[in-house]
Design an enzyme around this catalytic site. Sequence first.
Site, mmCIF file in Angstrom:
data_model
loop_
_atom_site.group_PDB
_atom_site.id
_atom_site.type_symbol
_atom_site.label_atom_id
_atom_site.label_comp_id
_atom_site.label_asym_id
_atom_site.label_seq_id
_atom_site.Cartn_x
_atom_site.Cartn_y
_atom_site.Cartn_z
ATOM 1 N N THR A 181 -3.195 -21.225 -56.643
ATOM 2 C CA THR A 181 -3.258 -21.591 -55.221
ATOM 3 C C THR A 181 -2.383 -22.797 -54.877
ATOM 4 O OG1 THR A 181 -5.487 -20.688 -55.022
ATOM 5 C CG2 THR A 181 -4.816 -22.302 -53.361
ATOM 6 N N ASP A 219 -9.906 -15.247 -51.389
ATOM 7 C CA ASP A 219 -9.820 -15.645 -52.795
ATOM 8 C C ASP A 219 -11.204 -15.783 -53.405
ATOM 9 O OD1 ASP A 219 -8.065 -16.720 -55.062
ATOM 10 O OD2 ASP A 219 -9.453 -18.381 -54.793
ATOM 11 N N ASP A 235 -0.568 -16.634 -51.550
ATOM 12 C CA ASP A 235 -0.234 -17.641 -52.559
ATOM 13 C C ASP A 235 -0.204 -17.055 -53.971
ATOM 14 O OD1 ASP A 235 -2.944 -17.179 -52.531
ATOM 15 O OD2 ASP A 235 -3.515 -19.273 -52.821
#
Length: 547
Positions: A79, A305, A352
């Site tokens: 990330t 995520d 990301d």
Amino acid sequence: MRNILVLLTLSVFLNSSYGQVKNEIRQNPKLVVGIVVDQMRYDYLTRFYNKYGEGGFKRMIREGFNCKNNHFNYIPTYTGPGHASIYTGTTPKYHGIIANNWYDKYTKSMVYCAGDSLVKSIGTSTNSGQMSPHRLMSTTFGDENRLFTQMRGKTIGISIKDRGAVLPAGHAANGAYWFHGKKEGVWISSSYYMEALPKWVKDFNNSGIANTYFKDWNTLYNISSYVESGPDLNEFEGEFKGKDKPTFPYNLKKLKKKNGYYDILKFTPYGNSLTTDFAIAAIEGEALGKDYDTDVLTVSFSSTDYIGHKFGVNSKEIEDTYIRLDIDLERLFLALDKRVGKNEYVVFLTADHGAVDVPAYLKSHKIEAGYVYGKNRKEKFQKFLMDEFGDNTIVENISSNQIFLNKEKIKALGLSLEDVQNSIANEQITYNHVYKTFTANSMVTTNYSKGIEALLQNGYNQKRSGDVLLVNAPNYIYYRKTGTTHGSGFNYDTHVPLLFLGKGIKQGATFKRTEIPDIAPTISALLGISFPNAATGQPLEFVLKND
């Protein structure tokens, strides 16, 4: 008389030229919105396509430009490095964010990519606000826009995660805001940016919006129609505490006490909805896009995520999350249409990093996959160090697939650093599921142009990275047997969406390879500003209108 005519002609020319330049400056979008969807694989665009509405992902594809072969060009795909690379236009080799957490060779301690003990929390009495971009070694395109506009153009960063707000916003940002959960459930910041929260942020925190999301999380549509994902009940998903099965529905009001109170929202699509609410409030509260100096808003959706880590790539939870995110994107775009103007802003959307399918699930379908267990490898490695060097303290730290050596100890033992690196790399490659090993010396003396080697080199920072770099085999991870993770240089982690929409953007699509560091130079070229100072990417000329 002749001199007067010359002066008049020159005056007309200068006024005309000034008007033209002024007009060209006004052609810039009033607002750039960068959207990062945390852990979004490219195939989430295509797999769930028929479940999306017309105003979110499909609007970006229909009206904008779709780069279908977009990849990260470095390892590790985490990330912190991901967000830094998107906005600086370069890789960890130059911007220095080599992981979320890494071992600092100089302080002999672990450091966090956005952590900063020298600043104070704003909006909470906890240390959750002690964050800044001080470890980011490059400017962002938001920084360059601030410089270009003499600091008149604003930059605001927003994310559930602190690093998802701080790193994209850059060094010169007006503000970065992230969500502090637990029992507070508020958006906070850091004294790096301000001495107190703006009124609009205080008003948002006091509005009770976060409380409205303590409700049942059920599938938006009939669960039987979710044919793009696996069965709701399976052995590959994690669970919330207080619930015996990872199946719909989830009563968040009932589950919050055992799952961190407001923190549970991060693990549901409502974390993305809350982020959207706050982003819309920021557009209004900061008056973004209201003048001729371009502003920048960075928005990172983090709940994707959290949910991916808990439930995995093939879960009903992930499918429902992306269907609901699509609705939140439409809400955001409609707010931008209304407050900034439909043809007055530009948006890009990417991720990301991606994620690997749960290895246990892959293995159940006879696909080579599995888990790397550290205990046996550690014991074997410790024995090797004693047998080979007579001292196992020559290794200071092992983290993020890197081995850091104690150079003072190696020197005291009269050993060659290069020889020790080579010996350790040759030992590690013999271990199960170690795919490749490389030394720091090879990273600085050899120019790799392709393959895993090149990705490692793009992620290798000479001041911060370790002495030996390790690569696990495809589909092999350090992780629990439920849920998923990321970090590798394989396609499941590197292949992510890249969509552009708005002013100055062509309509179209390409399978031509694009890379994450190309994004910041493309936006910089669109705005006519300097590229971030360490940018290595190239503008995607085929995305931009020539007029």
